[in-house]
Enzyme design. Structure first.
Site, PDB file in Angstrom:
ATOM      1  N   GLU A  36      -1.045   7.931  -3.819  1.00  0.00           N
ATOM      2  CA  GLU A  36      -0.799   6.944  -2.642  1.00  0.00           C
ATOM      3  C   GLU A  36       0.705   6.627  -3.148  1.00  0.00           C
ATOM      4  O   GLU A  36       1.182   6.043  -3.900  1.00  0.00           O
ATOM      5  CB  GLU A  36      -1.770   5.705  -2.786  1.00  0.00           C
ATOM      6  CG  GLU A  36      -2.982   5.711  -2.437  1.00  0.00           C
ATOM      7  CD  GLU A  36      -3.544   4.559  -2.427  1.00  0.00           C
ATOM      8  OE1 GLU A  36      -3.155   3.317  -2.471  1.00  0.00           O
ATOM      9  OE2 GLU A  36      -5.090   4.327  -2.150  1.00  0.00           O
ATOM     10  N   ASP A  47      -0.875  -7.458  -0.916  1.00  0.00           N
ATOM     11  CA  ASP A  47      -0.536  -7.091  -2.431  1.00  0.00           C
ATOM     12  C   ASP A  47      -0.317  -8.196  -3.417  1.00  0.00           C
ATOM     13  O   ASP A  47       0.347  -9.077  -2.757  1.00  0.00           O
ATOM     14  CB  ASP A  47       0.650  -5.981  -2.318  1.00  0.00           C
ATOM     15  CG  ASP A  47       0.308  -4.818  -1.712  1.00  0.00           C
ATOM     16  OD1 ASP A  47      -0.400  -3.973  -2.254  1.00  0.00           O
ATOM     17  OD2 ASP A  47       0.818  -4.532  -0.527  1.00  0.00           O
TER      18      ASP A  47
END
Length: 251
Positions: A36, A47
């Site tokens: 990724e 995040d």
């Protein structure tokens, strides 16, 4: 997109530089079933602190969207390991969905995950991705109802990304039992392969998630933290990913 038992390392493009990101990719590709590659964004709301700071570092250093495609094109000269781009919708929208996906495909991306794009609003994106031959990946959380999970599975052509925890990303010492319950539930519903992320930092966790029914396990924050504090990040990153992937593939 990846073999069962794969480790899926996450890296933020441009942290700390374009050149280093390429070195990191080449360091981990041997041990990764898929990689990724995160596209830096100014408001990475999904995040945790570690990955947020990696986005900010890249942007402070002048990182641009085109640098992502440049990194990937160079990586493709050396490796065929599958790569999905992980992004927020804003860069896609600003560039234009078709143009963004066209550039992603031309640079060598295999698929794309748009963190904040729900399936219900993804019609244009899905059509354009299919036209470009890019795999689509959508997120599902522990509180996602079964029917919604079926919709996510249907829209995903690469795999379904299971968020193992509520909240934002970040390494944890232990994963709650609800994470494993979610994997087992999703395994009964989804036809796609399942990758599990958010909170994974140790090989024991990788093993536990694979035993619960995951096909792949994503490790991000633990790797980004290692990169940020290491004096020899390329070698330490390679060693860490080798350790994690070796443990997972021994099952």
């Amino acid at each position: 997109m990846f073999e069962k038992g794969s480790l899926i390392p996450y890296l933020t493009a441009g942290d700390p530089s374009v050149e280093k990101t390429l070195e990191f990719l080449l360091a981990v590709e041997e041990f990764a079933g898929l990689i990724e590659l995160g596209i830096p964004f100014s408001d990475p709301m999904a995040d945790g602190k570690t990955i947020q700071e990696s986005h900010y570092r890249a942007l402070r250093n002048g990182f641009k969207l085109d640098d992502t495609f440049r990194i990937l094109r160079e990586f493709r000269r050396h490796s065929s390991t599958p790569v999905i781009l992980m992004t927020y919708y804003n860069p896609v929208f600003r560039t234009g969905v078709k143009k963004f996906l066209g550039e992603a495909k031309a640079s060598g991306a295999d698929g794309i995950l748009v963190v904040d794009l729900p399936v219900s609003h993804a019609g244009e994106f899905l059509d354009a991705a299919k036209e470009e031959g890019l795999k689509t990946v959508f997120l599902a959380a522990p509180n996602t109802p079964d029917e919604r999970l079926r919709e996510i599975d249907k829209a995903s052509t690469g795999f379904v990304y299971l968020i193992s925890l509520y909240g934002t990303t970040g390494a944890r010492d232990r994963l709650p039992e609800t994470a494993f319950e979610f994997v087992r539930r999703a395994r009964k519903i989804c036809n796609n392969k399942l990758a599990v992320g958010f909170g994974v930092s140790r090989r024991e966790q990788v093993e536990e998630l694979l035993k619960a029914g995951a096909d792949g396990v994503v490790v991000g924050s633990a790797l980004i933290e290692l990169i940020s504090r290491s004096e020899n990040p390329v070698e330490e990153l390679r060693r860490k990913v080798a350790e994690l992937s070796g443990y997972s593939r021994a099952l």
